[in-house]
Design a protein around this motif. Structure first.
Motif, PDB file in Angstrom:
ATOM      1  N   PHE A  82      20.084  30.354 -26.264  1.00 31.12           N
ATOM      2  CA  PHE A  82      20.111  28.911 -26.019  1.00 31.12           C
ATOM      3  C   PHE A  82      18.935  28.275 -26.760  1.00 31.12           C
ATOM      4  O   PHE A  82      17.914  27.940 -26.162  1.00 31.12           O
ATOM      5  CB  PHE A  82      20.010  28.614 -24.512  1.00 31.12           C
ATOM      6  CG  PHE A  82      21.135  29.190 -23.716  1.00 31.12           C
ATOM      7  CD1 PHE A  82      22.377  28.586 -23.691  1.00 31.12           C
ATOM      8  CD2 PHE A  82      20.946  30.347 -22.964  1.00 31.12           C
ATOM      9  CE1 PHE A  82      23.414  29.119 -22.943  1.00 31.12           C
ATOM     10  CE2 PHE A  82      21.976  30.886 -22.217  1.00 31.12           C
ATOM     11  CZ  PHE A  82      23.206  30.269 -22.204  1.00 31.12           C
ATOM     12  N   PRO A  83      19.067  28.072 -28.082  1.00 30.11           N
ATOM     13  CA  PRO A  83      17.915  27.623 -28.875  1.00 30.11           C
ATOM     14  C   PRO A  83      17.433  26.211 -28.556  1.00 30.11           C
ATOM     15  O   PRO A  83      16.267  25.906 -28.782  1.00 30.11           O
ATOM     16  CB  PRO A  83      18.421  27.716 -30.314  1.00 30.11           C
ATOM     17  CG  PRO A  83      19.900  27.681 -30.219  1.00 30.11           C
ATOM     18  CD  PRO A  83      20.253  28.273 -28.892  1.00 30.11           C
ATOM     19  N   LYS A  84      18.274  25.366 -28.017  1.00 30.32           N
ATOM     20  CA  LYS A  84      17.861  23.986 -27.741  1.00 30.32           C
ATOM     21  C   LYS A  84      17.297  23.807 -26.341  1.00 30.32           C
ATOM     22  O   LYS A  84      16.870  22.720 -25.978  1.00 30.32           O
ATOM     23  CB  LYS A  84      19.041  23.036 -27.950  1.00 30.32           C
ATOM     24  CG  LYS A  84      19.488  22.992 -29.396  1.00 30.32           C
ATOM     25  CD  LYS A  84      20.601  22.035 -29.616  1.00 30.32           C
ATOM     26  CE  LYS A  84      21.022  22.067 -31.078  1.00 30.32           C
ATOM     27  NZ  LYS A  84      22.142  21.195 -31.351  1.00 30.32           N
ATOM     28  N   SER A  85      17.286  24.861 -25.548  1.00 31.48           N
ATOM     29  CA  SER A  85      16.747  24.795 -24.194  1.00 31.48           C
ATOM     30  C   SER A  85      15.257  25.113 -24.189  1.00 31.48           C
ATOM     31  O   SER A  85      14.738  25.726 -25.112  1.00 31.48           O
ATOM     32  CB  SER A  85      17.467  25.795 -23.282  1.00 31.48           C
ATOM     33  OG  SER A  85      18.829  25.467 -23.185  1.00 31.48           O
ATOM     34  N   THR A  86      14.606  24.711 -23.112  1.00 33.60           N
ATOM     35  CA  THR A  86      13.195  25.036 -22.945  1.00 33.60           C
ATOM     36  C   THR A  86      13.059  26.530 -22.680  1.00 33.60           C
ATOM     37  O   THR A  86      13.753  27.065 -21.827  1.00 33.60           O
ATOM     38  CB  THR A  86      12.613  24.248 -21.753  1.00 33.60           C
ATOM     39  OG1 THR A  86      12.838  22.863 -21.966  1.00 33.60           O
ATOM     40  CG2 THR A  86      11.133  24.518 -21.604  1.00 33.60           C
ATOM     41  N   SER A 104      15.840  32.404 -25.278  1.00 38.10           N
ATOM     42  CA  SER A 104      15.516  31.412 -26.316  1.00 38.10           C
ATOM     43  C   SER A 104      16.404  31.567 -27.536  1.00 38.10           C
ATOM     44  O   SER A 104      16.709  30.594 -28.214  1.00 38.10           O
ATOM     45  CB  SER A 104      14.047  31.544 -26.731  1.00 38.10           C
ATOM     46  OG  SER A 104      13.216  31.262 -25.635  1.00 38.10           O
ATOM     47  N   SER A 147      22.285  27.472 -18.910  1.00 36.62           N
ATOM     48  CA  SER A 147      21.363  26.758 -19.790  1.00 36.62           C
ATOM     49  C   SER A 147      20.473  25.777 -19.022  1.00 36.62           C
ATOM     50  O   SER A 147      19.383  25.446 -19.486  1.00 36.62           O
ATOM     51  CB  SER A 147      22.132  26.010 -20.869  1.00 36.62           C
ATOM     52  OG  SER A 147      23.035  25.106 -20.276  1.00 36.62           O
TER      53      SER A 147
END
Length: 127
Positions: free
Chosen positions: A113-117, A110, A75
């Motif tokens: 890992f929805p909260k990652s850039t 994306s 992540s």
């Protein structure tokens, strides 16, 4: 053993499996490296030749270590893992590295890992 395909659904599962494998190996006090990931995922099919081929296609790994280098968190450093997953798909399916669907691979990151850039290496740069 896992089935590998060149589509977004498979890539989402591979990203999630990568994080689960990292936690599993950390819980067993084992090194999170390419060699351990491949042995965990593919079992007896992960021969030295298979591991060497994946390592040689993965740009981020030093060939002298051939899979023993510690990998960072997926992540936090997604580009290294992106190249690893790309190499695994290419070797497993017997296709070239350029035939792997990078847009689907980046979109799958994306989703996993929805909260990652989000990563997008193919975007145009301003000069």
């Amino acid at each position: 053993m896992i089935s590998v395909e060149n589509n977004q659904e498979c890539f989402v599962e591979l990203w999630r499996m990568l994080e689960r494998t990292r936690r599993l190996l950390g819980g067993q006090y084992k090194r999170f490296c390419i060699r351990r990931v491949l042995k965990t995922w593919f079992g007896v099919e992960a021969t030295d030749d298979f591991i060497w081929e994946v390592c040689s296609k993965t740009v981020v790994d030093d060939e002298s270590a051939c899979g023993w280098d510690e990998l960072p968190l997926p992540s936090l450093y997604p580009r290294r893992h992106r190249e690893l997953l790309r190499a695994i798909v290419a070797v497993r399916l017997g296709i070239g590295m350029r035939k792997v669907d990078l847009k689907a691979l980046d979109k799958a990151y994306s989703i996993a890992f929805p909260k990652s850039t989000p990563i997008n290496v193919n975007k145009k740069k301003r000069i």
